[in-house]
Design a protein around this motif. Structure first.
Motif, PDB file in Angstrom:
ATOM      1  N   ALA A 359       0.835  -1.201   0.000  1.00 49.59           N
ATOM      2  CA  ALA A 359       0.000   0.000   0.000  1.00 49.59           C
ATOM      3  C   ALA A 359       0.873   1.255   0.000  1.00 49.59           C
ATOM      4  CB  ALA A 359      -0.919  -0.014   1.220  1.00 49.59           C
ATOM      5  N   TYR A 360       1.973   1.209   0.758  1.00 47.60           N
ATOM      6  CA  TYR A 360       2.906   2.338   0.820  1.00 47.60           C
ATOM      7  C   TYR A 360       3.501   2.611  -0.560  1.00 47.60           C
ATOM      8  CZ  TYR A 360       7.266   4.734   2.221  1.00 47.60           C
ATOM      9  OH  TYR A 360       8.311   5.607   2.350  1.00 47.60           O
ATOM     10  N   GLN A 365       3.710   5.585  -5.888  1.00 48.41           N
ATOM     11  CA  GLN A 365       3.634   5.566  -7.349  1.00 48.41           C
ATOM     12  C   GLN A 365       2.495   6.448  -7.860  1.00 48.41           C
ATOM     13  OE1 GLN A 365       3.725   1.526  -8.978  1.00 48.41           O
ATOM     14  NE2 GLN A 365       4.897   0.875  -7.174  1.00 48.41           N
ATOM     15  N   ALA A 366       1.355   6.420  -7.140  1.00 49.70           N
ATOM     16  CA  ALA A 366       0.226   7.267  -7.543  1.00 49.70           C
ATOM     17  C   ALA A 366       0.600   8.748  -7.430  1.00 49.70           C
ATOM     18  CB  ALA A 366      -0.984   6.954  -6.670  1.00 49.70           C
ATOM     19  N   TYR A 425      -0.977   0.129  -9.453  1.00 50.14           N
ATOM     20  CA  TYR A 425      -0.092   0.590  -8.379  1.00 50.14           C
ATOM     21  C   TYR A 425       0.034  -0.450  -7.267  1.00 50.14           C
ATOM     22  CZ  TYR A 425      -0.990   5.231 -10.434  1.00 50.14           C
ATOM     23  OH  TYR A 425      -1.096   6.304 -11.289  1.00 50.14           O
ATOM     24  N   TYR A 426      -1.080  -0.985  -6.880  1.00 48.61           N
ATOM     25  CA  TYR A 426      -1.108  -1.865  -5.701  1.00 48.61           C
ATOM     26  C   TYR A 426      -0.813  -3.303  -6.099  1.00 48.61           C
ATOM     27  CZ  TYR A 426      -2.892  -4.333  -1.574  1.00 48.61           C
ATOM     28  OH  TYR A 426      -3.026  -5.160  -0.477  1.00 48.61           O
ATOM     29  N   GLU A 427       0.309  -3.821  -5.633  1.00 49.92           N
ATOM     30  CA  GLU A 427       0.733  -5.190  -5.907  1.00 49.92           C
ATOM     31  C   GLU A 427       0.834  -5.934  -4.576  1.00 49.92           C
ATOM     32  OE1 GLU A 427       1.085  -6.554  -8.731  1.00 49.92           O
ATOM     33  OE2 GLU A 427       1.656  -5.074 -10.253  1.00 49.92           O
ATOM     34  N   PRO A 428      -0.235  -6.596  -4.148  1.00 52.67           N
ATOM     35  CA  PRO A 428      -0.207  -7.277  -2.844  1.00 52.67           C
ATOM     36  C   PRO A 428       0.886  -8.345  -2.800  1.00 52.67           C
ATOM     37  CG  PRO A 428      -2.433  -7.187  -3.748  1.00 52.67           C
ATOM     38  CD  PRO A 428      -1.505  -6.770  -4.843  1.00 52.67           C
ATOM     39  N   GLU A 434      -3.021 -10.249   2.658  1.00 56.61           N
ATOM     40  CA  GLU A 434      -2.815  -9.859   1.259  1.00 56.61           C
ATOM     41  C   GLU A 434      -2.765 -11.060   0.320  1.00 56.61           C
ATOM     42  OE1 GLU A 434      -1.084  -5.461   0.827  1.00 56.61           O
ATOM     43  OE2 GLU A 434       0.455  -7.004   0.996  1.00 56.61           O
ATOM     44  N   ILE A 435      -2.605 -12.246   0.862  1.00 56.07           N
ATOM     45  CA  ILE A 435      -2.670 -13.441   0.007  1.00 56.07           C
ATOM     46  C   ILE A 435      -4.038 -13.497  -0.662  1.00 56.07           C
ATOM     47  CG2 ILE A 435      -2.710 -15.963   0.004  1.00 56.07           C
ATOM     48  CD1 ILE A 435      -0.676 -15.888   2.298  1.00 56.07           C
ATOM     49  N   LYS A 436      -5.111 -13.295   0.132  1.00 56.25           N
ATOM     50  CA  LYS A 436      -6.477 -13.314  -0.408  1.00 56.25           C
ATOM     51  C   LYS A 436      -6.725 -12.115  -1.322  1.00 56.25           C
ATOM     52  CE  LYS A 436      -7.931 -17.019   1.703  1.00 56.25           C
ATOM     53  NZ  LYS A 436      -8.294 -18.242   0.918  1.00 56.25           N
ATOM     54  N   LEU A 437      -6.229 -10.933  -0.897  1.00 53.78           N
ATOM     55  CA  LEU A 437      -6.402  -9.752  -1.734  1.00 53.78           C
ATOM     56  C   LEU A 437      -5.726  -9.924  -3.081  1.00 53.78           C
ATOM     57  CD1 LEU A 437      -5.830  -6.887   0.888  1.00 53.78           C
ATOM     58  CD2 LEU A 437      -8.006  -7.706  -0.036  1.00 53.78           C
ATOM     59  N   LYS A 438      -4.564 -10.532  -3.083  1.00 49.68           N
ATOM     60  CA  LYS A 438      -3.822 -10.733  -4.335  1.00 49.68           C
ATOM     61  C   LYS A 438      -4.584 -11.668  -5.274  1.00 49.68           C
ATOM     62  CE  LYS A 438       0.616 -12.414  -6.137  1.00 49.68           C
ATOM     63  NZ  LYS A 438       0.705 -11.335  -7.141  1.00 49.68           N
TER      64      LYS A 438
END
Length: 455
Positions: A359-360, A365-366, A425-428, A434-438
């Motif tokens: 997230a950081y 990047q954004a 931008y967001y690469e979990p 974040e495993i599930k989010l990815k």
């Protein structure tokens, strides 16, 4: 050795004259025991080892202008005195705390006069980092001409506190805190020395007592000798023996080295943050305890721990942020020392849980794209259309209400300005939640590309 005259008195004799008329009874033990040769110095083995560049330069009298950077009591003043002694130069000391530009100019004028007479001057500037740029610049031409051998002492990082012009004309020598073993050696020498130390008083101290004093001094030889002197005075009531009872009185208020706004402060908060990041809860709680012990504001630590929860744990464990905020709130309700435990608890948890800076990195990047692309128009389909005119102008036209779309997501609908195209931008990471989010985002991103005809 020839009899000392006004012009050839050693730097130590000159130094003694400034301190006291009675050089034996009135001077503190730490001053009396100041080393008179390089061999008497304790610690600094790396810097002053036999055959080292600095030692060879000092012993040969070929001294150079330098900055001595190190903690209190590590021997900066003593080394400056030795430089002058070995070089047979006049030793002049000023303090940046007590001296202003007029005093500096007067000292430099005297040094110029000595230089004209064929004599060198070692100008020792204590706490040189407290001089401003103009005051530091006053030394430059005199260093260049050789009028003075400049020796500045500082406890702060010269890279931050001294201007580049002064640094370019001086070598920086890093001095280290003196080890406990070396301080014990200095204490024993003070006990044995009958001329300058306590040797004639019959003071008895065990090896354990000396080590306890050395440990309490925290790398500061001057402080250790002061503690020994106080203990020796109290020992007069206990048969000249430094007992555990004596030490309990002398060492009742131990303090560690810590500068709330200086180099040590930033080094220690860096150590705390990096211990959390590397999943080392033991290191994290140690550095937290060190900073609290040194007087760091616990609210500052609560704020930094909250930052760590956002930057280094992120969405791998969203509970971490709430726990950090709760610990901050708990401290503000309880204060110290009770609230300190809440900070310790969250530091341990942050270090122990899953980590992700995804997230950081996405936010950074954004922000970079915001700077690069400037003020891009919001696509019409994403604009708000609260008035009839706005609807006639096309605001909101083509917007797909995701809840009405199959699967609850309008896959062919972009969220970016036309000039940018779709961005990622967001690469979990494959840790924690974040495993599930990815898994979910990878699937959706693939479906979006297919819907746009990109796959």
């Amino acid at each position: 050795m020839p009899k000392a005259t006004r012009k050839n008195r050693s730097p130590f004799q000159q130094h003694d004259d400034l301190l006291s008329v009675d050089r034996t009874a009135m001077r503190p033990l730490a001053e009396r025991m100041r080393p008179h040769t390089l061999d008497e110095m304790v610690g600094q083995r790396r810097l002053l080892a036999e055959g080292s560049a600095l030692r060879r330069a000092v012993e040969s009298g070929r001294i150079h202008s330098m900055i001595l950077w190190g903690p209190p009591g590590c021997g900066k003043t003593t080394l400056a005195l030795l430089l002058a002694q070995y070089a047979e130069a006049e030793f002049v000391a000023i303090s940046a705390v007590l001296s202003g530009l007029p005093e500096v100019r007067a000292v430099l004028a005297e040094a110029a006069q000595r230089f004209a007479e064929g004599r060198r001057t070692v100008l020792f500037v204590d706490e040189v980092h407290r001089f401003n740029k103009t005051q530091q610049d006053a030394f430059l031409p005199h260093i260049e001409r050789g009028t003075i051998v400049f020796v500045g002492a500082t406890t702060e990082n010269p890279s931050f506190e001294l201007n580049s012009a002064l640094l370019s004309r001086c070598r920086v020598h890093v001095m280290e805190a003196v080890s406990t073993d070396d301080i014990v050696q200095a204490l024993q020498r003070a006990l044995d020395d009958e001329e300058r130390g306590l040797g004639g008083q019959g003071i008895v101290a065990s090896a354990e007592s000396l080590r306890e004093i050395a440990g309490a001094a925290d790398g500061d030889v001057r402080r250790a000798l002061t503690l020994l002197e106080i203990a020796a005075e109290l020992a007069a009531d206990e048969g000249n023996s430094i007992t555990p009872h004596t030490l309990a009185q002398v060492l009742a208020d131990r303090t560690r080295r810590f500068d709330k706004g200086g180099e040590q402060f930033y080094d220690q908060i860096s150590a705390l943050h990096k211990s959390v990041r590397s999943s080392n809860p033991d290191g994290a709680v140690y550095w937290l305890a060190r900073m609290l012990d040194g007087g760091c504001d616990p609210v500052y630590l609560a704020r930094r721990l909250t930052r760590m929860a956002v930057e280094d744990i992120g969405l791998a464990d969203p509970r971490a942020l709430q726990m950090a905020v709760d610990a901050w709130d708990t401290y503000e309700r309880l204060g110290s020392p009770e609230g300190d435990l809440a900070l310790a608890q969250v530091a341990i948890y942050l270090a122990s849980t899953a980590k992700s800076n995804a997230a950081y990195m996405a936010f950074n990047q954004a922000r970079s794209d915001v700077r690069e692309y400037g003020t891009q128009d919001v696509p019409l389909h994403l604009r708000n259309a609260p008035t009839k005119l706005m609807k006639q102008l096309g605001y909101g036209s083509g917007y797909q209400y995701d809840h009405d779309a199959a699967g609850g997501i309008a896959l062919d609908q972009t969220a970016f300005p036309d000039a940018m195209g779709e961005r990622v931008y967001y690469e979990p990471v494959e840790r924690g939640l974040e495993i599930k989010l990815k898994e979910k985002l990878d699937r959706l991103r693939t479906q979006r590309r297919q819907a746009r005809g990109e796959d």
